[in-house]
Design an enzyme around this catalytic site. Structure first.
Site, PDB file in Angstrom:
ATOM      1  N   ARG A 142     -34.887  -1.239  58.955  1.00  0.00           N
ATOM      2  CA  ARG A 142     -34.761  -1.227  60.383  1.00  0.00           C
ATOM      3  C   ARG A 142     -33.530  -0.308  60.700  1.00  0.00           C
ATOM      4  O   ARG A 142     -33.227  -0.013  62.108  1.00  0.00           O
ATOM      5  CB  ARG A 142     -35.177  -2.330  61.195  1.00  0.00           C
ATOM      6  N   HIS A 174     -17.606   9.237  54.252  1.00  0.00           N
ATOM      7  CA  HIS A 174     -16.788   8.206  54.685  1.00  0.00           C
ATOM      8  C   HIS A 174     -17.334   7.511  56.092  1.00  0.00           C
ATOM      9  O   HIS A 174     -16.376   7.536  56.806  1.00  0.00           O
ATOM     10  CB  HIS A 174     -15.498   8.614  54.386  1.00  0.00           C
ATOM     11  N   HIS A 232     -21.082  13.400  49.127  1.00  0.00           N
ATOM     12  CA  HIS A 232     -21.195  12.685  47.888  1.00  0.00           C
ATOM     13  C   HIS A 232     -22.149  11.519  48.368  1.00  0.00           C
ATOM     14  O   HIS A 232     -21.939  10.425  48.831  1.00  0.00           O
ATOM     15  CB  HIS A 232     -20.147  11.860  47.237  1.00  0.00           C
ATOM     16  N   LEU A 270     -13.657   3.346  42.729  1.00  0.00           N
ATOM     17  CA  LEU A 270     -13.959   4.597  42.050  1.00  0.00           C
ATOM     18  C   LEU A 270     -12.947   5.631  42.779  1.00  0.00           C
ATOM     19  O   LEU A 270     -13.111   5.348  44.221  1.00  0.00           O
ATOM     20  CB  LEU A 270     -15.248   4.996  42.257  1.00  0.00           C
ATOM     21  N   ASP A 279     -16.497  16.246  42.556  1.00  0.00           N
ATOM     22  CA  ASP A 279     -15.389  15.285  43.082  1.00  0.00           C
ATOM     23  C   ASP A 279     -14.297  15.048  42.114  1.00  0.00           C
ATOM     24  O   ASP A 279     -13.515  14.060  41.844  1.00  0.00           O
ATOM     25  CB  ASP A 279     -15.907  14.033  43.431  1.00  0.00           C
ATOM     26  N   HIS A 282     -21.133   6.827  39.713  1.00  0.00           N
ATOM     27  CA  HIS A 282     -21.207   7.009  41.261  1.00  0.00           C
ATOM     28  C   HIS A 282     -22.786   6.573  42.023  1.00  0.00           C
ATOM     29  O   HIS A 282     -22.747   5.865  42.731  1.00  0.00           O
ATOM     30  CB  HIS A 282     -20.716   8.143  41.931  1.00  0.00           C
TER      31      HIS A 282
END
Length: 376
Positions: A225, A193, A214, A305, A272, A249
């Protein structure tokens, strides 16, 4: 009690062996011998040609059996989550707390502390997924609870009474001094995250970060780049990457690229999983938001999700059908690799003498028929 599991194909390392007896004593694998040489004082169990594999290890389990870890109030709730996943071959797990209030973090930590102290089967420790994340990549994590790391959290996770502790954080939001302190005190640190740049990830890895939560999800894509978090993860030989192999996912081709770059020994299956595992439920609440299960996907009303409805048996099976991997290699990503990530490679994740007797019995349809945790 001494037990001998006989008439089965046994996955020893990377190959299958038959006409062998697997000997279990005092919670450990006492040895593997020819069936004809099985000691007379062992109680024999005939498995009728089924397969024996190491128990699966899942480092990211949000819930199961109708219980979300964030809502757990008792040891019975923790046991319910573990039992739900055991039916799908998971014999060791890190229950995972989604970003929440400090009060919830303390309450859940207290339950896991008690579970560890009492030796609850299947519970290795605790995974804190947040709350020290980047709100720009929060996914379903509640932004109101995303905050800055403080000393009380460091004290909580380094006290040594929570078993194996995994912390998912955004490296760009947490000082490398704290990452280093956590790592040096035995906490496993993972990036997730996050919008971390390649350089920020490199600094976090140098400070002791060893995982990515994940892979590909809740992080910017790798660009020509700006390789970013993903580029750092794929080019660091010591970094382990968890991934959700449910077909929703991440596209299978994208996962094949990661496996080709990293090698199987640094890629680990995670579920998960949310509370719907081992239930008929098609809805659950995450805080004040309703999550709906449809066509195998758990999503919020806006289509985001929200965890998964994946169990570990299906994750392994999908590695064969979606990623074109041999079954032995698929199982490795659910057993030996997470064991190594958690520092358990000498006790978990293999069927070998001296290892803990965490074992799963599979039929020819790759369904779990029986499991043993520490021989029970």
């Amino acid at each position: 009690m001494k037990k001998a599991l006989m008439n089965a194909e046994i996955l020893t390392g990377h190959s299958w062996q038959d006409e062998l007896a697997l000997l279990i004593e005092d919670g450990q694998i006492a040895g593997i011998c020819r069936e004809a040489e099985c000691p007379a004082d062992y109680e024999c169990e005939n498995l009728d040609g089924r397969r024996l594999v190491p128990g699966f290890i899942d480092t990211q389990v949000n819930g199961g059996g109708g219980i979300l870890l964030n809502e757990a109030k008792s040891l019975a709730d923790i046991a319910t989550i573990a039992a739900a996943h055991r039916k799908y071959g998971t014999t060791a797990m890190l229950p995972t707390l989604i970003t929440d209030s400090w009060e919830t973090m303390e309450r859940v930590a207290g339950l896991i502390r008690e579970a560890i102290a009492t030796g609850m089967p299947g519970i290795l420790g605790l995974h804190f997924e947040g709350p020290y994340l980047n709100a720009a990549r929060k996914g379903v994590h509640e932004e109101v609870h995303i905050r800055t790391v403080d000393d009380r959290f460091v004290d909580l996770v380094t006290a040594g009474d929570l078993g194996k502790v995994l912390v998912t954080l955004a490296p760009e939001k947490v000082p490398t001094t704290i990452i280093r302190e956590l790592s040096e005190k035995g906490v496993h640190v993972s990036a997730g995250h996050s919008t971390a740049s390649f350089d920020e990830m490199q600094a976090a890895i140098a400070a002791g970060l060893t995982g990515v939560t994940h892979l590909y999800n809740a992080m910017p894509p790798m660009e020509s780049r700006e390789p970013g978090l993903i580029g750092a993860a794929l080019t660091c030989s010591d970094c382990y990457c968890g991934f959700i192999n449910d077909g929703y996912h991440v596209h299978p081709a994208t996962l094949k690229v990661a496996i080709a770059a990293k090698g199987l020994d640094r890629m680990m299956l995670v579920t998960d999983a949310m509370s719907t595992i081992d239930t008929q439920a098609t809805r659950l609440m995450l805080g004040n938001r309703e999550i709906t299960l449809k066509d195998g996907r758990l999503t919020t009303k806006d289509g985001t999700l929200a965890g998964s409805a994946l169990d570990m048996t299906s994750a392994v099976r999908n590695a064969v059908t979606l990623l074109d991997l041999p079954l032995e290699e698929a199982i490795q990503m659910a057993t030996a690799v997470p064991a190594e990530f958690l520092g358990l490679s000498r006790s978990h994740g293999l069927i070998a003498r001296g290892y803990r007797a965490d074992i799963v019995c599979l039929n020819q349809k790759f369904q779990v028929e029986k499991s043993w945790i520490a021989g029970q």
